[in-house]
Design a protein around this motif. Structure first.
Motif, mmCIF file in Angstrom:
data_model
loop_
_atom_site.group_PDB
_atom_site.id
_atom_site.type_symbol
_atom_site.label_atom_id
_atom_site.label_comp_id
_atom_site.label_asym_id
_atom_site.label_seq_id
_atom_site.Cartn_x
_atom_site.Cartn_y
_atom_site.Cartn_z
ATOM 1 N N MET A 216 -74.325 52.675 5.396
ATOM 2 C CA MET A 216 -74.963 53.974 5.181
ATOM 3 C C MET A 216 -74.326 54.716 4.009
ATOM 4 N N GLY A 217 -73.004 54.651 3.938
ATOM 5 C CA GLY A 217 -72.309 55.339 2.858
ATOM 6 C C GLY A 217 -72.668 54.791 1.489
ATOM 7 N N ARG A 218 -72.762 53.464 1.383
ATOM 8 C CA ARG A 218 -73.147 52.855 0.105
ATOM 9 C C ARG A 218 -74.569 53.262 -0.264
ATOM 10 N N ARG A 219 -75.471 53.247 0.700
ATOM 11 C CA ARG A 219 -76.853 53.612 0.412
ATOM 12 C C ARG A 219 -77.002 55.108 0.129
ATOM 13 N N ALA A 220 -76.095 55.905 0.672
ATOM 14 C CA ALA A 220 -76.134 57.341 0.377
ATOM 15 C C ALA A 220 -75.851 57.623 -1.094
ATOM 16 N N ILE A 221 -75.087 56.740 -1.748
ATOM 17 C CA ILE A 221 -74.869 56.874 -3.195
ATOM 18 C C ILE A 221 -76.213 56.835 -3.915
ATOM 19 N N TYR A 222 -77.096 55.973 -3.452
ATOM 20 C CA TYR A 222 -78.444 55.893 -4.025
ATOM 21 C C TYR A 222 -79.273 57.122 -3.647
ATOM 22 N N MET A 223 -79.262 57.475 -2.374
ATOM 23 C CA MET A 223 -80.158 58.519 -1.882
ATOM 24 C C MET A 223 -79.877 59.874 -2.509
ATOM 25 N N TYR A 224 -78.605 60.194 -2.681
ATOM 26 C CA TYR A 224 -78.254 61.519 -3.190
ATOM 27 C C TYR A 224 -77.961 61.523 -4.686
ATOM 28 N N GLY A 225 -78.016 60.352 -5.327
ATOM 29 C CA GLY A 225 -77.764 60.309 -6.761
ATOM 30 C C GLY A 225 -76.407 60.848 -7.133
ATOM 31 N N ALA A 226 -75.426 60.592 -6.272
ATOM 32 C CA ALA A 226 -74.137 61.257 -6.416
ATOM 33 C C ALA A 226 -73.395 60.879 -7.698
ATOM 34 N N LEU A 227 -73.642 59.681 -8.216
ATOM 35 C CA LEU A 227 -72.953 59.242 -9.431
ATOM 36 C C LEU A 227 -73.728 59.544 -10.700
ATOM 37 N N LEU A 228 -74.935 60.061 -10.562
ATOM 38 C CA LEU A 228 -75.769 60.295 -11.739
ATOM 39 C C LEU A 228 -75.312 61.536 -12.498
ATOM 40 N N PRO A 229 -75.336 61.490 -13.833
ATOM 41 C CA PRO A 229 -75.097 62.719 -14.598
ATOM 42 C C PRO A 229 -76.147 63.767 -14.262
ATOM 43 N N ARG A 230 -75.868 65.009 -14.595
ATOM 44 C CA ARG A 230 -76.817 66.094 -14.346
ATOM 45 C C ARG A 230 -77.559 66.401 -15.651
#
Length: 651
Positions: A216-230
């Motif tokens: 779930m944690g790995r997929r949350a990186i995708y779902m919330y775009g946490a690593l994406l620039p703004r």
């Protein structure tokens, strides 16, 4: 028993820049987004009026840091490109852009007499009810740093007041994690502060993501775009709010439990009546009616968007039928009296008639999704077919508060199908089908080879047929993960799908996938594991269940072990058994265990959190071992560890 094994929280403290720059929107994407502009009622500005109503004060800069100076929340990154005046860029769905503009309206707001919200300081809102002597706080955000900043802000504007009570509306972390930023636990112990939550709150708050936490944690990186620039090509909006804060998430146990609808409390002169809604948006949740103010707090049971029946990070499927039933109960109970409704995300709504109409649309959004999915299911359609043909009537489709900024009708209908029918489509070909990498080899062979598949896919890309290109190129990449041309074309395809997505999570999923295809799977990014408060509140039974899913069957094969565990501070004893490569636990103790461990729960917590190694805990006497110590070492050796950064868009 290492702490990294339980990935309860996924937060990010730094953005990853692209090694390959994002590409502009294609003409097909521009055309698709123009259709959205032409179809939806963008001239309706009521939401913007409501989102700005009651503004008391606004801080010029909303950048919040932790004690080490690390930024844990930064609204300024979004302010650089999202304004109320700017039209939607070609690379952002206009409807999602509108939602981002609304969520950027931040500051301290008066909802009604004595009720205030600080919005724009985390994914969720923090709400302050003015009692006779202090604040009653609803949902203290994700991080203690953001919650403290909000409390400091309101106190600076309206006068210093102590927090006398906290209400957790439900068991998701953005509704309790910041509690230590506003409350001293000793004050709770001493009875100076009351913490109210619904039945089962602590169990669900702690268990959320434990068993399947790594995936779930790995997929949350995708779902919330946490690593994406703004920026306009990357992270724009999360649907419920801009994004998640990255400070320390905390938890203090409730002291007062709501058991049923109709339960009442009067705290610091404020009367509250609760609606208990278990199994709706969360396993346990409460709405709150303030009869003296004619105000209704809806927790997260209704927000200004369609919510998830199944969240993309993974979870148990929610019950859309039950959810709609609770909303009907809300209408029947308080619909005739309510003058303002507000909630833990987005902005309030005023006016009895408008509120009841809003509730009816929220109710029918979930009921329609349920009923029409089941109808089509009973006609023989499978999930993917249902998601293609199901459509809302105009009364729901053209209504802003039921648009799919977070959940979507497409994936929610599949979730309803999954709840009733499971993974199997009923077609025998799907019963024992090949896994993705094996199937991909055959698909590409049948397509005439990799080069032929890419050539055909490029032609379809130029025609804007991105959904099909994604399907084809997925097979090319899984058949040959070293195919640079395949990965780059698939990345370009995901990117355009992201630019067209109305849902914030869908946009994030596509753009994170494109990023990883171009730049590789990350190996770091500021992910954190369970906070100390979460670990401390995890009961032994929950830990044992988690250890059971880590058993390596090949190492446990043929072993028959029994381990007695005595928690001296809890006055609780358990026996763990390894048989048939399975770990079971029981409170019926073995008379002849292979080994006995005597320890405190606190000592186990320290091992879980990595404060001390298991070996040192034994050497220091914090964990006493009686019997065959090798049995315990063998048991520890049977436990698998999980790689958080597993591949998703490549095999």
């Amino acid at each position: 028993m290492k702490h990294y094994a339980i990935a309860l929280l996924t937060t990010v403290i730094a953005f990853h820049s692209y090694a390959v720059d994002p590409k502009p929107a294609t003409q097909a994407t521009i055309d698709a987004n123009q259709i959205v502009l032409d179809t939806l009622p963008f001239k309706d500005k009521k939401d913007f009026d409501d989102a700005q109503r009651g503004l008391i004060a606004k801080q010029d800069t909303v950048t919040i840091k932790n004690g080490k100076g690390d930024v844990v929340w930064d609204l300024e990154a979004y302010k650089k490109f999202i304004t109320l005046e700017n039209p939607s860029p070609d690379s952002v769905n206009p409807s999602l852009w509108r939602n981002a503009q609304l969520n950027m309206i931040n500051g301290l707001f008066e909802v009604t007499d004595g009720i205030y919200q600080v919005r724009g300081y985390d994914l969720s809102n923090i709400t302050f009810i003015k009692g006779k002597t202090g604040w009653i706080v609803f949902d203290p955000l994700i991080s203690q740093e953001t919650a403290k900043a909000a409390l400091d802000f309101i106190n600076s504007e309206l006068g210093e007041r102590p927090v006398v009570a906290v209400v957790y509306s439900h068991s998701h972390i953005d509704h309790f994690g910041g509690v230590r930023g506003i409350v001293n636990e000793q004050d709770v112990i001493d009875g100076k502060v009351t913490i109210i939550a619904s039945h089962g709150f602590t169990e669900h708050a702690v268990s959320e993501n434990v068993i399947a936490g790594n995936a779930m944690g790995r997929r949350a990186i995708y779902m919330y775009g946490a690593l994406l620039p703004r920026d306009e090509f990357s992270g724009v909006n999360g649907g419920l709010g801009q994004t998640t804060s990255t400070g320390l998430a905390t938890l203090i146990k409730p002291t007062d439990i709501i058991e049923k609808t109709g339960d009442e409390r009067t705290v610091d002169g404020i009367k509250m009546v609760f609606q208990y809604t278990p199994g709706s948006e969360a396993p346990t949740e409460i709405n709150t009616w303030f009869p003296d103010k004619k105000a209704l707090w809806m927790a997260e049971n209704s927000t200004n968007t369609m919510h998830n029946i199944l969240t993309l990070r993974g979870a148990q499927v929610r019950d859309a039928l039950k959810w709609s039933g609770y909303l009907q109960e809300t209408i029947e109970t308080w619909g005739d009296e309510v003058e303002v409704k507000f909630q833990s995300h987005h902005w309030p709504l005023w006016g009895q008639a408008d509120i009841v109409d809003y509730f009816k649309k929220q109710r029918d959004m979930y009921k329609y999704t349920h009923d029409q999915t089941v109808r089509l299911m009973n006609q023989g359609y499978i999930g993917s077919e249902i998601s293609e043909v199901i459509h809302f009537p105009d009364s729901l489709d053209k209504n802003w508060s039921t648009r799919g900024y977070y959940g979507t009708l497409r994936h929610n209908s599949r979730a309803v199908y999954q709840r009733y029918m499971g993974w199997y489509s009923g077609n025998p070909s799907d019963l024992n089908n090949l896994p993705p990498a094996d199937a991909a080899q055959k698909y590409v062979e049948y397509m005439g080879g990799e080069d032929a598949a890419i050539s055909k896919a490029k032609a379809d890309f130029d025609k804007g047929e991105y959904r099909w290109v994604a399907e084809v190129m997925k097979h090319v990449v899984f058949a040959n993960p070293d195919s640079k041309n395949g990965k780059m074309l698939l990345a370009d395809t995901y990117e355009q799908l992201g630019y067209q997505a109305e849902s914030g999570p869908w946009r994030s999923v596509y753009l994170q996938g494109a990023n990883e295809l171009r730049n590789g799977t990350p190996s770091a990014g500021g992910t954190t594991t369970a906070s100390p408060d979460i670990i401390k509140n995890m009961p032994p039974e929950m830990l044992f269940d988690y250890l059971a899913v880590r058993i390596l069957p090949e190492k446990a094969a043929g072993k028959n072990l029994s381990i007695n565990i005595d928690f001296t501070d809890l006055d609780e004893k358990y026996t763990l058994y390894i048989e048939n490569s399975v770990l079971n636990h029981t409170t019926k103790l073995s008379d002849k265990p292979d080994v006995t461990l005597t320890l405190t729960k606190a000592a186990l917590d320290d091992v879980q959190l990595g404060n001390i190694t298991l070996e040192k805990a034994i050497a220091d006497g914090d964990i006493k071992v009686k019997g065959n110590e090798q049995v315990f070492k063998d048991f520890v050796g049977m436990l698998d560890t999980f790689n958080f950064w597993f591949n998703i868009v490549t095999p």
